[in-house]
Design an enzyme around this catalytic site. Structure first.
Site, PDB file in Angstrom:
ATOM      1  N   HIS A  16      -7.035 -13.238  -7.559  1.00  0.00           N
ATOM      2  CA  HIS A  16      -7.579 -12.492  -6.935  1.00  0.00           C
ATOM      3  C   HIS A  16      -9.083 -12.736  -7.393  1.00  0.00           C
ATOM      4  CE1 HIS A  16      -8.865  -8.019  -5.633  1.00  0.00           C
ATOM      5  NE2 HIS A  16      -8.203  -8.358  -4.694  1.00  0.00           N
ATOM      6  N   ARG A  17      -9.836 -11.635  -6.858  1.00  0.00           N
ATOM      7  CA  ARG A  17     -10.969 -11.654  -7.387  1.00  0.00           C
ATOM      8  C   ARG A  17     -11.833 -10.447  -7.411  1.00  0.00           C
ATOM      9  NH1 ARG A  17     -14.883 -14.003  -2.241  1.00  0.00           N
ATOM     10  NH2 ARG A  17     -14.384 -12.120  -0.556  1.00  0.00           N
ATOM     11  N   LYS A  44       0.975  -1.099  -0.049  1.00  0.00           N
ATOM     12  CA  LYS A  44      -0.342   0.447  -0.074  1.00  0.00           C
ATOM     13  C   LYS A  44       0.335   1.112  -0.286  1.00  0.00           C
ATOM     14  CE  LYS A  44      -3.755  -2.421  -0.326  1.00  0.00           C
ATOM     15  NZ  LYS A  44      -5.066  -2.388  -0.129  1.00  0.00           N
ATOM     16  N   ASP A  78      -1.437  -5.437  -5.891  1.00  0.00           N
ATOM     17  CA  ASP A  78      -2.655  -4.424  -5.027  1.00  0.00           C
ATOM     18  C   ASP A  78      -3.043  -4.662  -6.806  1.00  0.00           C
ATOM     19  OD1 ASP A  78      -4.361  -4.238  -3.992  1.00  0.00           O
ATOM     20  OD2 ASP A  78      -3.840  -2.789  -3.057  1.00  0.00           O
ATOM     21  N   GLY A  82      -8.234  -8.028   3.299  1.00  0.00           N
ATOM     22  CA  GLY A  82      -9.556  -7.316   3.187  1.00  0.00           C
ATOM     23  C   GLY A  82      -9.883  -6.218   4.243  1.00  0.00           C
TER      24      GLY A  82
END
Ligand code: CAP
Ligand code: MG
Length: 409
Positions: free
Chosen positions: A266-267, A150, A178, A338
């Site tokens: 990832h979704r 991040k 990310d 998350g």
């Protein structure tokens, strides 16, 4: 007129049928609604074609074997999925195709599927899966713990790699790009992979094994080239977004013999399909497909502990879809991510168990003492939960955890 496609009460041979359970909302009777789905997705259309022979109907027609309350179970003959070309796109065009748009059905949700082994056998399954990842990272029992660099976008390659290094020094085994970062001008894939690889090699020399998943989500014709760029620059893991890229993108990476690193899946965008409990496609269905096509790790949610919307019973079924028996296919590690921070670990691990990859982006980089301390706090919290010690108790002797709990209490 008697509805066709109804075979209520008939036992389906699980080797001969692809079995789908749908939740349906409609003004039609549940039997008729089921029959409309079976008809549209196998041998029929809105009217009886004169070309539809009894023989075609019997051989290729879907069968509604259960219609109760708002649920129907439909078996599609395996021959409907035969042939060398088609893959997951063809499977989805049947089990999750036009049916969602039928005007006679207000809502439909594909709740669960049972894929016959004659179909799963055509797919690669994970190359690494839970045991392969554990071996690679020398972490035999505890959850894998990782971070997402991040801010989501903006760091140049050197600073990005330094984040990964600090996370490794704090004890994390995993990190990842990310989902919105691919090859932007401020952090091109090639330079980013090369900078991260240098730091991962340094960590290894210093005695710590860590991998980072590099996002190669791109257009279909470019994905293997993007993977090559990453591998040539030392990538230890690749990442792909299964819904924005498509299932075929994951399979292309998992199936390619030259790709000898795990594929993290990832979704992003799944909420458009999964969030309405009455409509769309459930996550457990997506999990079964991702495992079949070779995802080594796959996001399933945080059981209501983090920032993302949760359907806890579906998340538990997703976990089972990834780690339960599925015709002997290698197990995919469920990823919980998350909005997580160290304070969530006890609640999270009660539901996830130890076969999980836990990730925190903000929950690492937002620690008052920075990334290294944030990473250490996450590891300490996971250790405490693993050993059955309360986080507050453990924090008495672990400064990084203490500060994290103060920050996010
Ligand atoms: C987490 C994350 C992931 C989410 C996606 C994010 O970061 O990187 O994309 O986990 O949700 O950008 O939000 P934080 P899911 O730890 O900073 O929240 O795993 O449910 O698909
Ligand atoms: Mg993200």
């Amino acid at each position: 007129m008697k509805e066709k496609y109804l075979a209520i009460g008939e036992e389906l041979d699980q080797d001969e049928y692809f079995i789908c359970d749908y939740k349906v909302k409609s003004d039609l009777s549940i039997e008729t609604a089921g029959s409309r789905i079976a008809e549209e997705e196998s041998t029929g259309t809105w009217t009886r074609p004169t070309t539809l022979t009894e023989d075609i109907y019997k051989k290729y027609g879907g069968k509604v074997v259960m219609a109760e309350g708002n649920m129907v179970r439909i078996g599609f003959p395996v021959v409907d999925f035969s042939g060398d070309i088609g893959g997951v796109p063809q499977i989805l065009s049947i089990i999750a195709g036009n049916l969602f748009g039928l005007d006679s059905l207000k809502k439909v949700r594909l709740h669960d599927i049972q894929i016959p082994s004659v179909i799963t056998e055509r797919y690669p399954g994970p190359k690494f899966g839970i045991s392969g990842l554990r071996k690679l990272l020398d972490r035999p029992e505890k959850p894998l713990v990782g971070t997402i660099v991040k801010p989501k976008i903006g760091l140049p390659p050197k600073e990005f790699a330094e984040y990964v290094y600090q996370a490794g020094k704090g004890g994390l085994t995993n990190s990842k790009d990310d989902e919105t970062l691919v090859d932007q001008d401020f952090c091109p894939l090639e330079e980013r992979v090369s900078a991260v690889s240098e730091k991962l090699d340094l960590l290894e020399e210093e005695g710590h094994m860590m991998i980072h998943a590099h996002n190669v989500s791109t257009s279909g014709h470019e994905i293997l080239d993007a993977a090559d760029i990453a591998l040539e620059n030392g990538a230890r893991q690749l990442m792909v977004d299964v819904l924005t890229v498509g299932f075929s993108g994951v399979q292309a990476l998992a199936e390619d013999p030259s790709i000898d690193v795990p594929v993290h899946v990832h979704r992003a965008m799944h909420g458009a399909l999964t969030k309405d409990p009455e409509h769309g496609i459930s996550m457990p269905v997506i999990c079964k497909l991702v495992r079949m096509i070779g995802g080594d790790s796959f996001h399933i949610g945080t059981y209501g502990t983090g920032k993302m919307h949760a359907n806890i019973s579906e998340e538990l079924r997703s976990k089972e879809a990834l780690i339960g028996d599925m015709h002997g296919i290698v197990r995919t590690i469920p990823v919980s991510s998350g909005g997580l921070h160290p304070g969530h670990m006890t609640d999270l691990m009660e539901k996830s168990g130890n076969d999980v990859q836990i990730q925190a982006g903000g929950g690492v980089s937002g620690h008052p003492d920075g990334v290294r301390a944030g990473a250490a706090a996450m590891i300490q919290a996971v250790d405490a939960a693993y050993e059955g010690i309360s986080l507050d108790e453990y924090a008495k002797t672990h400064e990084e955890l203490k500060k994290a709990l103060e920050r996010w209490s």
